[in-house]
Design a protein around this motif. Structure first.
Motif, PDB file in Angstrom:
ATOM      1  N   ARG A 251       0.816  -1.207  -0.258  1.00 31.20           N
ATOM      2  CA  ARG A 251      -0.088  -0.118  -0.026  1.00 31.20           C
ATOM      3  C   ARG A 251       0.911   1.223  -0.130  1.00 31.20           C
ATOM      4  NH1 ARG A 251      -5.467   0.684   1.356  1.00 31.20           N
ATOM      5  NH2 ARG A 251      -5.683  -1.484   1.925  1.00 31.20           N
TER       6      ARG A 251
ATOM      7  N   VAL B 252      -4.403   6.560  -6.014  1.00 33.29           N
ATOM      8  CA  VAL B 252      -4.471   5.326  -5.811  1.00 33.29           C
ATOM      9  C   VAL B 252      -5.890   5.045  -5.170  1.00 33.29           C
ATOM     10  CG1 VAL B 252      -3.279   3.230  -4.449  1.00 33.29           C
ATOM     11  CG2 VAL B 252      -2.150   5.375  -5.143  1.00 33.29           C
ATOM     12  N   THR B 253      -6.497   3.932  -5.870  1.00 36.89           N
ATOM     13  CA  THR B 253      -7.891   3.543  -5.307  1.00 36.89           C
ATOM     14  C   THR B 253      -8.163   2.040  -5.737  1.00 36.89           C
ATOM     15  OG1 THR B 253      -8.574   4.070  -7.762  1.00 36.89           O
ATOM     16  CG2 THR B 253      -8.717   5.950  -5.874  1.00 36.89           C
ATOM     17  N   ASN B 254      -9.463   1.841  -5.476  1.00 37.94           N
ATOM     18  CA  ASN B 254      -9.886   0.273  -5.791  1.00 37.94           C
ATOM     19  C   ASN B 254      -9.002  -0.991  -4.964  1.00 37.94           C
ATOM     20  OD1 ASN B 254     -11.872   1.521  -7.127  1.00 37.94           O
ATOM     21  ND2 ASN B 254     -10.447   1.308  -9.120  1.00 37.94           N
ATOM     22  N   TRP B 255      -8.564  -0.620  -3.743  1.00 38.92           N
ATOM     23  CA  TRP B 255      -8.010  -1.411  -3.086  1.00 38.92           C
ATOM     24  C   TRP B 255      -8.627  -2.952  -2.905  1.00 38.92           C
ATOM     25  CZ3 TRP B 255      -2.959  -1.960  -2.373  1.00 38.92           C
ATOM     26  CH2 TRP B 255      -2.067  -0.776  -2.390  1.00 38.92           C
ATOM     27  N   ASP B 256      -8.171  -4.163  -3.097  1.00 38.72           N
ATOM     28  CA  ASP B 256      -8.871  -5.393  -2.701  1.00 38.72           C
ATOM     29  C   ASP B 256      -8.690  -5.280  -1.151  1.00 38.72           C
ATOM     30  OD1 ASP B 256      -6.462  -6.171  -2.435  1.00 38.72           O
ATOM     31  OD2 ASP B 256      -6.421  -7.862  -3.827  1.00 38.72           O
TER      32      ASP B 256
ATOM     33  N   CYS C 116      -4.011  -5.519  -4.516  1.00 38.08           N
ATOM     34  CA  CYS C 116      -4.178  -5.168  -5.860  1.00 38.08           C
ATOM     35  C   CYS C 116      -5.226  -3.863  -5.663  1.00 38.08           C
ATOM     36  CB  CYS C 116      -5.582  -6.198  -6.499  1.00 38.08           C
ATOM     37  SG  CYS C 116      -5.931  -5.663  -8.148  1.00 38.08           S
ATOM     38  N   CYS C 117      -4.388  -2.779  -6.699  1.00 38.69           N
ATOM     39  CA  CYS C 117      -5.223  -1.521  -6.487  1.00 38.69           C
ATOM     40  C   CYS C 117      -4.900  -0.906  -7.831  1.00 38.69           C
ATOM     41  CB  CYS C 117      -4.203  -0.653  -5.428  1.00 38.69           C
ATOM     42  SG  CYS C 117      -2.633  -0.357  -6.119  1.00 38.69           S
ATOM     43  N   SER C 118      -5.554   0.393  -8.126  1.00 36.75           N
ATOM     44  CA  SER C 118      -5.549   0.978  -9.446  1.00 36.75           C
ATOM     45  C   SER C 118      -4.855   2.270  -9.232  1.00 36.75           C
ATOM     46  CB  SER C 118      -6.926   1.392  -9.663  1.00 36.75           C
ATOM     47  OG  SER C 118      -7.791   0.173 -10.234  1.00 36.75           O
TER      48      SER C 118
ATOM     49  N   GLN D 176      -3.960  -1.234 -13.241  1.00 30.44           N
ATOM     50  CA  GLN D 176      -4.120  -2.196 -12.193  1.00 30.44           C
ATOM     51  C   GLN D 176      -2.890  -2.662 -11.857  1.00 30.44           C
ATOM     52  OE1 GLN D 176      -6.421  -5.880 -12.366  1.00 30.44           O
ATOM     53  NE2 GLN D 176      -7.886  -5.006 -10.984  1.00 30.44           N
TER      54      GLN D 176
END
Length: 186
Positions: free
Chosen positions: A77, A98-102, A107-109, A169
């Motif tokens: 992160r 930085v967004t869309n963390w699992d 995993c992120c975008s 991603q």
């Protein structure tokens, strides 16, 4: 002596030598165009751009670490944040969010609001499968591999394909333990 403080992307960008943005953009466009001419298949061009980026990334990380004074990141992160805020700013003059963390934090975008590689670019209908900025995915993958992170980096959204943003991603496949060339006890 005071400890080295990590420098922000803006501070590094202000002190780094720059190339004319238009020259950079047009030169990159010429490279992509030549690859399309030489390889003919769009998927092969995508692979070649990724490989070129990977080769750049494994060398670029040294310059990044030398000029940014960034210490070892504690987790994936933090690494993603450093790439988005310092790395992209240092080398492209833009930042990413930085967004869309699992849920596992693997995993992120990375979403680029601006992408200097695509100035003056329109993809013809014959190149609709082309990921024009695929060199960036290779750069990120190569740089992360040099700091012991095996990743898969793919484009999710691309404004040249009609999307509303540029989104990469980044998925951490495994953390590779560091290997030392010799043993300390000998």
């Amino acid at each position: 002596m005071a400890p080295a403080v990590p420098r922000s992307g803006d501070a590094i960008f202000a002190n780094v030598e720059r190339v004319n943005a238009e020259l950079f953009t047009l030169t990159y466009g010429a490279i992509v165009r030549q690859l399309l001419t030489d390889l003919e298949e769009v998927e092969e061009v995508n692979k070649q751009l990724d490989q070129m980026g990977y080769n750049i990334g494994i060398r670029l990380i040294d310059e990044f670490l030398a000029k940014s004074n960034v210490t070892r990141c504690v987790d994936f992160r933090e690494t993603a944040e450093v790439i988005a805020k310092v790395g992209f700013k240092m080398f492209l003059g833009v930042t990413a969010s930085v967004t869309n963390w699992d849920t596992e934090g693997t995993c992120c975008s990375l979403i680029l609001d601006d992408n200097p590689l695509v100035d003056f670019v329109e993809l013809p209908d014959t190149c609709q499968g082309l990921y024009y900025c695929n060199i960036l995915s290779g750069v990120v993958r190569g740089a992360l591999e040099m700091v012991s992170m095996k990743t898969k980096v793919t484009w999710v959204r691309d404004m040249l394909r009609g999307d509303d943003a540029f989104e990469l991603q980044v998925k951490l496949l495994k953390q590779v333990p560091e290997e030392y060339p010799y043993k300390d006890d000998e």
